[in-house]
Design an enzyme around this catalytic site. Structure first.
Site, mmCIF file in Angstrom:
data_model
loop_
_atom_site.group_PDB
_atom_site.id
_atom_site.type_symbol
_atom_site.label_atom_id
_atom_site.label_comp_id
_atom_site.label_asym_id
_atom_site.label_seq_id
_atom_site.Cartn_x
_atom_site.Cartn_y
_atom_site.Cartn_z
ATOM 1 N N GLU A 1 9.527 -25.005 19.698
ATOM 2 C CA GLU A 1 10.929 -25.399 19.650
ATOM 3 C C GLU A 1 11.709 -24.159 19.227
ATOM 4 O OE1 GLU A 1 12.298 -28.355 20.506
ATOM 5 O OE2 GLU A 1 10.283 -28.916 21.192
ATOM 6 N N HIS B 1 3.244 -33.871 16.026
ATOM 7 C CA HIS B 1 4.698 -33.688 15.977
ATOM 8 C C HIS B 1 5.070 -33.206 14.581
ATOM 9 C CE1 HIS B 1 8.935 -34.325 16.674
ATOM 10 N NE2 HIS B 1 9.019 -35.219 15.694
ATOM 11 N N ASN B 2 6.053 -32.294 14.507
ATOM 12 C CA ASN B 2 6.463 -31.763 13.200
ATOM 13 C C ASN B 2 5.249 -31.322 12.388
ATOM 14 O OD1 ASN B 2 9.131 -32.249 13.787
ATOM 15 N ND2 ASN B 2 9.350 -34.027 12.457
ATOM 16 N N ASP C 1 8.424 -24.989 15.142
ATOM 17 C CA ASP C 1 9.883 -25.110 15.207
ATOM 18 C C ASP C 1 10.501 -23.856 14.592
ATOM 19 O OD1 ASP C 1 12.400 -26.092 15.470
ATOM 20 O OD2 ASP C 1 12.015 -27.996 14.501
ATOM 21 N N GLU D 1 3.176 -28.322 17.002
ATOM 22 C CA GLU D 1 4.580 -27.961 17.184
ATOM 23 C C GLU D 1 4.966 -26.836 16.237
ATOM 24 O OE1 GLU D 1 9.040 -29.999 17.194
ATOM 25 O OE2 GLU D 1 7.295 -31.184 16.614
ATOM 26 N N HIS E 1 12.092 -25.316 7.456
ATOM 27 C CA HIS E 1 12.930 -25.155 6.272
ATOM 28 C C HIS E 1 12.950 -23.747 5.708
ATOM 29 C CE1 HIS E 1 13.069 -29.695 5.034
ATOM 30 N NE2 HIS E 1 13.728 -29.431 6.126
#
Length: 716
Positions: free
Chosen positions: A362, A286-287, A318, A316, A331
């Site tokens: 994501e 995750h992340n 994102d 993941e 970021h």
């Protein structure tokens, strides 16, 4: 005593070249590339480097601080200069703890390989002899002359005079061997050795067979196994000729992978890999892009390298709109291209696993940048990206990890269903479905009017992300290629909703399709939940923050240590067959119920590191054994603590457990420094599946930031 005599291997060309030294480029960024002179010191433990222009200023690091060496462009920095320096000249040193990586470029591929092989050799030697001995030398050698005199060692050990037979005030090679044996004498192991030795000096082949049969509880081919062990681990040629094993050979055997508590047969890929994907637990991150917590952490390619190197098979990504029409990850410091290139390189190398990687996307991008995402995926991944069913026909079930070797699957939203891909009726990007997403920073659901591009949708085959309503709706309407994602709290609500037998329904749901569970958005510190309760329900993609150490990742590492560390573990049979009934709350009601009585005798420890920063502090160790599994199996017991002895504590304490679902059970050994007035200090831990344990074996206890220590445990 000259330390290089102990640690450098005579005739090793790589180490000899490192002792001479060489010039390499230290790389910090695309614009910061400085030449430095690197040299292995005579102690064969320290690497020294300096700039020609820096005068007497220099830097050093110890080989014991190096956690891993990566070859090629396997860091964000080296990826940025991939067009300038070829991969065969580049390598990265990864350090323990919070110290940053050291990215280097050698003058030639041969020089790079010389340093890579040399450092790996030193790391191997260090692991074999125990890091504690190197730390002991460096601390005791006050004047840093590479020699150990009496005054320097007297404060630590009184054995020096006994070993200094020449009475010279220093230790020669043979004297150091004696000194080392005095320091490492294992009275606890000697007691076991003498229990089976007829003469108290050696184990004859017959004695060793008795030990394997009665002590290790082996039943098959004991005679042949005893012969093999003598030839493999006995250092004395004389003993070998007599088909006997000395105490030194016995210690070497117990300290080897064969003597480990983890059955070496389970370290290889031993499971059936031809089952549907939904029949496996999948190591998941995750992340992945974060190196720290969600509030402070910046996104970095390094997060992907570390996760994939640990056997992670679902990462993941994102994605957000970036400047100049290029999608970015989280970021904004990591371009999507870099991550895709990195994943491609790592899967091509197949050093960890050949089995498929799932990109959990994501998507927060506009339709225009989604098209850019799709273009990057197609151009960079090529035929590694799965864009259609394996046989090109409408599928009726998920393929297996074996079928998907070397492939990368995208898990994301998809226009329409898989069936429509063959009928040509899928929606286009202008009429596609709206997306709803959760911001990883602000933690509140936010509606987005963005639509889904057909180009990106076409990259999704077997892992279509869908909203989950309830199990009844899913049973009637869901398709095998649909993947539901739950926060840990939502998944837990389903787990605990016993009024509607949700646990059994959850297990049945996971027989047919994939489920992803991820940490709550309120875990801004990137902490982890306990993955075991999700595995109990058959959830396959239990995503954890790999960057955060603790119980959750300890269990995850333990679970996926088996089956070759390939990132896929076959679920128990009662969790794969829809016609079978299994409720984790009542394991005794399942077909084939057979509990296991687990007896663990904690015998001793050795060289436990000091963890309290107080100068006069000495470890008061205790061992706790924790069982994780179905609720009925959750248990923990601990030994008494030993006052002021981290060097060679002895317990001989016996702990007993009953395990009702051994196929799902994990065992975690934890060593702590007992404190009467405050919370105990953590010393080390080791976790593994119960079914992977060998009987009568010692458990290696890993303490990553300090050293490796051994815990001698008998398991029956």
């Amino acid at each position: 005593l000259q330390l290089n005599k102990l640690r450098c291997i005579p005739g090793d060309d790589n180490l000899q070249s490192m002792l001479v030294g060489t010039i390499m480029r230290k790389i910090k960024s695309r614009t910061w590339k400085k030449q430095r002179y690197f040299k292995l010191q005579d102690d064969c433990m320290t690497i020294w480097y300096k700039s020609k222009k820096a005068g007497n200023s220099h830097s050093t690091f110890s080989v014991s601080d190096v956690e891993a060496i990566r070859e090629g462009h396997q860091s964000e920095v080296l990826l940025s200069i991939a067009d300038e320096f070829p991969a065969d000249r580049c390598f990265t040193l990864v350090f323990r703890g919070r110290r940053g990586n050291l990215d280097l470029v050698a003058e030639s591929a041969e020089e790079a390989q010389s340093w890579i092989r040399g450092i790996r050799k030193l790391m191997e030697n260090l692991e074999n002899m125990g890091q504690w001995i190197g730390d002991w030398f460096r601390k005791a050698d006050k004047n840093n002359d590479g020699r150990m005199n009496f005054r320097e060692s007297y404060s630590l050990f009184s054995f020096f005079q006994m070993a200094d037979r020449s009475q010279s005030g220093t230790l020669e090679d043979d004297e150091f061997v004696l000194f080392y044996k005095m320091l490492t004498q294992r009275e606890d192991v000697l007691r076991v050795f003498q229990q089976f030795s007829l003469d108290g000096q050696t184990l004859s082949q017959s004695d060793l067979e008795d030990f394997l049969r009665d002590g290790q509880l082996e039943g098959d081919n004991v005679q042949q196994h005893a012969e093999t062990l003598i030839q493999r681990y006995e250092p004395s040629d004389t003993a070998k000729l007599l088909n006997a094993m000395t105490f030194d050979g016995f210690l070497m055997y117990l300290g080897s992978s064969e003597g480990s508590i983890f059955n070496p047969r389970w370290r290889e890929i031993f499971q059936d890999m031809s089952q549907p994907l939904c029949h496996y637990f999948i190591s998941s991150s995750h992340n992945t892009y974060l190196m720290e917590d969600q509030l402070r952490g910046q996104s970095s390619v390094e997060g992907y390298i570390r996760a994939l190197s640990r056997g992670c098979r679902c990462v993941e990504v994102d994605c957000w709109d970036g400047a100049n029409g290029e999608p970015i990850v989280y970021h904004g410091h990591t371009g999507l291209c870099n991550i895709i290139i990195l994943i491609t390189d790592l899967t091509l190398q197949s050093a960890v696993s050949e089995y498929p990687v799932i990109l959990s996307m994501e998507n927060h991008c506009s339709v225009e940048q989604q098209r850019v995402m799709a273009r990057h995926l197609n151009q960079i991944l090529g035929n590694k990206l799965l864009k259609s069913t394996l046989d090109g026909k409408a599928a009726v079930g998920l393929p297996s990890p074996e079928d998907l070797k070397g492939k990368i699957l995208l898990k994301a939203k998809k226009l329409g269903g898989l069936e429509e891909s063959f009928s040509g009726t899928a929606d286009d990007s202008q009429t596609g479905e709206k997306l709803t997403f959760i911001s990883p920073v602000f933690l509140f659901p936010q509606k987005s009017k963005q639509r889904l591009s057909k180009e990106l949708s076409d990259c999704v085959v077997y892992c279509k992300s869908v909203h989950f309503s309830n199990f009844k709706h899913s049973h009637i309407h869901s398709k095998f290629y649909e993947v539901a994602s739950f926060t840990e709290s939502k998944a837990r609500r389903h787990l605990r909703d016993t009024a509607f037998q949700s646990l059994n329904l959850f297990v049945h749901h996971n027989c047919r399709q994939l489920t992803r569970v991820y940490p709550s958005g309120f875990r801004t510190d990137s902490s982890n939940f306990n993955p075991q309760e999700m595995w109990n329900a058959g959830c396959q993609i239990v995503a954890l923050n790999f960057q955060t150490a603790g119980e959750g990742m300890d269990l995850n590492d333990g679970m996926f240590r088996q089956n070759g560390g390939c990132g896929y573990v076959l679920k128990p049979g009662f969790m794969r067959e829809a016609e079978k009934t299994f409720d984790p709350e009542t394991p005794q009601k399942r077909d084939g119920y057979q509990p296991v009585a687990l007896t663990i005798q904690v015998i001793s420890g050795q060289q436990l590191p000091k963890v309290n920063i107080k100068e006069d502090s000495i470890v008061d160790p205790l061992v706790r054994v924790e069982i994780y599994g179905v609720p009925l199996d959750q248990n923990r017991q601990e030994t008494r603590y030993i006052d002021n002895n981290g060097f060679n504590p002895v317990w001989y304490d016996t702990l007993r457990f009953t395990v009702h679902a051994p196929e799902l059970a994990m065992v975690r050994f934890v060593v702590e420094d007992y404190d009467k007035t405050s919370k105990n200090d953590f010393v080390g831990q080791y976790a593994l599946p119960l079914r992977c344990m060998q009987q009568g074996r010692p458990a290696a206890l890993l303490y990553v930031s300090v050293c490796t220590v051994a815990l001698f445990i008998l398991y029956k």
